[in-house]
Scaffold this motif. Sequence first.
Motif, PDB file in Angstrom:
ATOM      1  N   ASN A 153       0.843  -1.187   0.000  1.00  0.00           N
ATOM      2  CA  ASN A 153       0.000   0.000   0.000  1.00  0.00           C
ATOM      3  C   ASN A 153       0.883   1.244   0.000  1.00  0.00           C
ATOM      4  O   ASN A 153       2.056   1.200   0.379  1.00  0.00           O
ATOM      5  CB  ASN A 153      -0.901  -0.009   1.240  1.00  0.00           C
ATOM      6  CG  ASN A 153      -1.791  -1.234   1.283  1.00  0.00           C
ATOM      7  OD1 ASN A 153      -2.784  -1.326   0.576  1.00  0.00           O
ATOM      8  ND2 ASN A 153      -1.428  -2.208   2.116  1.00  0.00           N
ATOM      9  N   LEU A 154       0.315   2.375  -0.398  1.00  0.00           N
ATOM     10  CA  LEU A 154       1.083   3.608  -0.546  1.00  0.00           C
ATOM     11  C   LEU A 154       0.303   4.788   0.007  1.00  0.00           C
ATOM     12  O   LEU A 154      -0.869   4.973  -0.303  1.00  0.00           O
ATOM     13  CB  LEU A 154       1.388   3.861  -2.026  1.00  0.00           C
ATOM     14  CG  LEU A 154       1.957   5.234  -2.406  1.00  0.00           C
ATOM     15  CD1 LEU A 154       3.331   5.448  -1.783  1.00  0.00           C
ATOM     16  CD2 LEU A 154       2.015   5.389  -3.928  1.00  0.00           C
ATOM     17  N   SER A 155       0.998   5.598   0.833  1.00  0.00           N
ATOM     18  CA  SER A 155       0.473   6.895   1.245  1.00  0.00           C
ATOM     19  C   SER A 155       1.282   7.954   0.529  1.00  0.00           C
ATOM     20  O   SER A 155       2.479   8.127   0.796  1.00  0.00           O
ATOM     21  CB  SER A 155       0.574   7.072   2.762  1.00  0.00           C
ATOM     22  OG  SER A 155      -0.003   8.298   3.147  1.00  0.00           O
ATOM     23  N   ALA A 156       0.670   8.645  -0.399  1.00  0.00           N
ATOM     24  CA  ALA A 156       1.390   9.558  -1.290  1.00  0.00           C
ATOM     25  C   ALA A 156       1.056  11.014  -0.968  1.00  0.00           C
ATOM     26  O   ALA A 156       0.286  11.312  -0.048  1.00  0.00           O
ATOM     27  CB  ALA A 156       1.037   9.243  -2.742  1.00  0.00           C
ATOM     28  N   THR A 157       1.640  11.923  -1.737  1.00  0.00           N
ATOM     29  CA  THR A 157       1.433  13.376  -1.631  1.00  0.00           C
ATOM     30  C   THR A 157       1.524  13.869  -0.192  1.00  0.00           C
ATOM     31  O   THR A 157       0.656  14.599   0.284  1.00  0.00           O
ATOM     32  CB  THR A 157       0.074  13.788  -2.248  1.00  0.00           C
ATOM     33  OG1 THR A 157      -0.998  13.136  -1.549  1.00  0.00           O
ATOM     34  CG2 THR A 157       0.010  13.430  -3.716  1.00  0.00           C
ATOM     35  N   GLY A 158       2.577  13.447   0.496  1.00  0.00           N
ATOM     36  CA  GLY A 158       2.832  13.953   1.834  1.00  0.00           C
ATOM     37  C   GLY A 158       2.094  13.238   2.941  1.00  0.00           C
ATOM     38  O   GLY A 158       2.212  13.621   4.112  1.00  0.00           O
ATOM     39  N   GLY A 159       1.334  12.191   2.629  1.00  0.00           N
ATOM     40  CA  GLY A 159       0.624  11.445   3.658  1.00  0.00           C
ATOM     41  C   GLY A 159       1.564  10.603   4.490  1.00  0.00           C
ATOM     42  O   GLY A 159       2.717  10.380   4.139  1.00  0.00           O
ATOM     43  N   ILE A 160       1.088  10.106   5.622  1.00  0.00           N
ATOM     44  CA  ILE A 160       1.888   9.258   6.501  1.00  0.00           C
ATOM     45  C   ILE A 160       1.178   7.927   6.708  1.00  0.00           C
ATOM     46  O   ILE A 160      -0.037   7.820   6.587  1.00  0.00           O
ATOM     47  CB  ILE A 160       2.168   9.943   7.850  1.00  0.00           C
ATOM     48  CG1 ILE A 160       0.859  10.347   8.547  1.00  0.00           C
ATOM     49  CG2 ILE A 160       3.058  11.155   7.666  1.00  0.00           C
ATOM     50  CD1 ILE A 160       1.078  10.996   9.895  1.00  0.00           C
ATOM     51  N   GLY A 161       1.979   6.916   7.027  1.00  0.00           N
ATOM     52  CA  GLY A 161       1.409   5.592   7.262  1.00  0.00           C
ATOM     53  C   GLY A 161       1.081   4.887   5.966  1.00  0.00           C
ATOM     54  O   GLY A 161      -0.085   4.808   5.575  1.00  0.00           O
ATOM     55  N   GLY A 162       2.103   4.353   5.289  1.00  0.00           N
ATOM     56  CA  GLY A 162       1.852   3.685   4.016  1.00  0.00           C
ATOM     57  C   GLY A 162       0.905   2.512   4.143  1.00  0.00           C
ATOM     58  O   GLY A 162       0.002   2.333   3.322  1.00  0.00           O
ATOM     59  N   GLY A 163       1.091   1.703   5.170  1.00  0.00           N
ATOM     60  CA  GLY A 163       0.206   0.570   5.381  1.00  0.00           C
ATOM     61  C   GLY A 163      -0.990   0.920   6.254  1.00  0.00           C
ATOM     62  O   GLY A 163      -2.141   0.739   5.877  1.00  0.00           O
ATOM     63  N   ILE A 164      -0.686   1.451   7.468  1.00  0.00           N
ATOM     64  CA  ILE A 164      -1.715   1.714   8.478  1.00  0.00           C
ATOM     65  C   ILE A 164      -1.484   3.085   9.108  1.00  0.00           C
ATOM     66  O   ILE A 164      -0.353   3.437   9.445  1.00  0.00           O
ATOM     67  CB  ILE A 164      -1.676   0.645   9.588  1.00  0.00           C
ATOM     68  CG1 ILE A 164      -1.954  -0.744   9.010  1.00  0.00           C
ATOM     69  CG2 ILE A 164      -2.678   0.963  10.693  1.00  0.00           C
ATOM     70  CD1 ILE A 164      -1.650  -1.876   9.976  1.00  0.00           C
ATOM     71  N   TYR A 165      -2.582   3.824   9.282  1.00  0.00           N
ATOM     72  CA  TYR A 165      -2.567   5.086  10.018  1.00  0.00           C
ATOM     73  C   TYR A 165      -3.627   4.977  11.102  1.00  0.00           C
ATOM     74  O   TYR A 165      -4.800   4.693  10.814  1.00  0.00           O
ATOM     75  CB  TYR A 165      -2.894   6.242   9.077  1.00  0.00           C
ATOM     76  CG  TYR A 165      -3.099   7.586   9.735  1.00  0.00           C
ATOM     77  CD1 TYR A 165      -2.036   8.484   9.871  1.00  0.00           C
ATOM     78  CD2 TYR A 165      -4.348   7.976  10.206  1.00  0.00           C
ATOM     79  CE1 TYR A 165      -2.230   9.733  10.460  1.00  0.00           C
ATOM     80  CE2 TYR A 165      -4.555   9.216  10.792  1.00  0.00           C
ATOM     81  CZ  TYR A 165      -3.493  10.092  10.921  1.00  0.00           C
ATOM     82  OH  TYR A 165      -3.682  11.318  11.495  1.00  0.00           O
ATOM     83  N   SER A 166      -3.235   5.188  12.373  1.00  0.00           N
ATOM     84  CA  SER A 166      -4.183   5.040  13.474  1.00  0.00           C
ATOM     85  C   SER A 166      -3.963   6.118  14.510  1.00  0.00           C
ATOM     86  O   SER A 166      -2.830   6.350  14.954  1.00  0.00           O
ATOM     87  CB  SER A 166      -4.029   3.662  14.130  1.00  0.00           C
ATOM     88  OG  SER A 166      -4.831   3.561  15.304  1.00  0.00           O
ATOM     89  N   THR A 167      -5.047   6.780  14.927  1.00  0.00           N
ATOM     90  CA  THR A 167      -4.971   7.769  15.998  1.00  0.00           C
ATOM     91  C   THR A 167      -5.636   7.275  17.277  1.00  0.00           C
ATOM     92  O   THR A 167      -5.622   7.990  18.289  1.00  0.00           O
ATOM     93  CB  THR A 167      -5.635   9.093  15.579  1.00  0.00           C
ATOM     94  OG1 THR A 167      -7.040   8.873  15.358  1.00  0.00           O
ATOM     95  CG2 THR A 167      -5.000   9.649  14.321  1.00  0.00           C
ATOM     96  N   GLY A 168      -6.220   6.086  17.247  1.00  0.00           N
ATOM     97  CA  GLY A 168      -6.895   5.541  18.412  1.00  0.00           C
ATOM     98  C   GLY A 168      -6.214   4.284  18.910  1.00  0.00           C
ATOM     99  O   GLY A 168      -4.991   4.185  18.965  1.00  0.00           O
ATOM    100  N   ALA A 169      -7.011   3.299  19.278  1.00  0.00           N
ATOM    101  CA  ALA A 169      -6.493   2.032  19.774  1.00  0.00           C
ATOM    102  C   ALA A 169      -6.171   1.117  18.597  1.00  0.00           C
ATOM    103  O   ALA A 169      -7.040   0.814  17.776  1.00  0.00           O
ATOM    104  CB  ALA A 169      -7.515   1.363  20.693  1.00  0.00           C
TER     105      ALA A 169
END
Length: 358
Positions: A153-169
């Motif tokens: 998976n890819l997080s492009a254009t300055g995004g973070i977390g190529g595979g997973i992005y989580s702000t909770g649990a």
Amino acid sequence: MNKLGLLASTAAALATTVVATPAAEAQAQSIVLCSQTALRTAITQANAAPGPNTLLLAPGCTYNLTAPDNPGNGLPVITSDITITGSLLGTRNVIRRQSATAFRIFSVEGPNARLTLNSLTVRDGRSDSGGGGGIRSDDGGALTLNSVEVTRNLSATGGIGGGIYSTGALIVRNSTVSFNRSTNNAGGINSSGTATISNTTITGNTANDAGGGLEVRGSLNLTGSNVTDNASGTAAGGILSFALTGTITDTLIRGNTAAGDGSAGGGIRNQSGSTLTLERTTVFANRAVRDDGQGGGIANAGAGNTVNLRNSSVSYNYAGDDPGGILNDGGTVSLTATPVEENHPTNCTPSVIAGCAN
């Protein structure tokens, strides 16, 4: 009525009673036919239904998502308590983007949102807005992965977390996070809530900036896992710990590469007031490759940061500049029954770390 008819009548009555009980409603299950339409419909219905809902994927099915369901997301946004379980028989279930249009696979949003994935693969997602190329969990959502592969998976254009992005649990068990990429931080996983990761392999992920394998803020409990062969364009080839309290136990951190200057941290970079404790953990053959890169194994970067190593080892790491093993730049590093040896060009010098010699 004869005995056969009586038995049939009794069985039908029992079946009706079981279906009507609250316990049965709490365990509602649906079988999802093998198509993107069926999966989207099942998630939409589960969002609208009360109580936890389990979706059982069709055996051997690859769910190819050929267009986004909503802007940026391949499937309906998860807003309730949903479990999606792959078949344990035959070919592993895959949910993937198969489109020139950019969209992530899953998005989990809201305080009542809870997504549990079991025994399946999430791959080929791409986010061009925000974090999480494969899966994004935000706004109080909770995410649990059991025996899940999150890959490519890819997080492009300055995004973070190529595979997973989580702000909770975030809970990850017995899983693999591999070959994901971010054009910013956190090639594999970005967590800014609570991260509990066990018996999981994080490998082959890349970040153009920092945190090739894993970037964690908040809290981390990483145990029985492998963080291997990840890479970053600047700092923290393996793990970036940022303003957190974390423990790493019974884990291998090996072959990670940071390409930035200064206190890069090939295996681990600990910064911004973090306290990180390593127990029975091996930091081996990581690299800070630039000529002025430091801390091939571990970089404890700045005052107010603490790294405690107990019954662990830091060996055969490399940096372009001193030290190759552990860099302590004004913080605190403590060693208990932890050899630091065979690092190049030095083990700890010019850092001042009690019990660590050249």
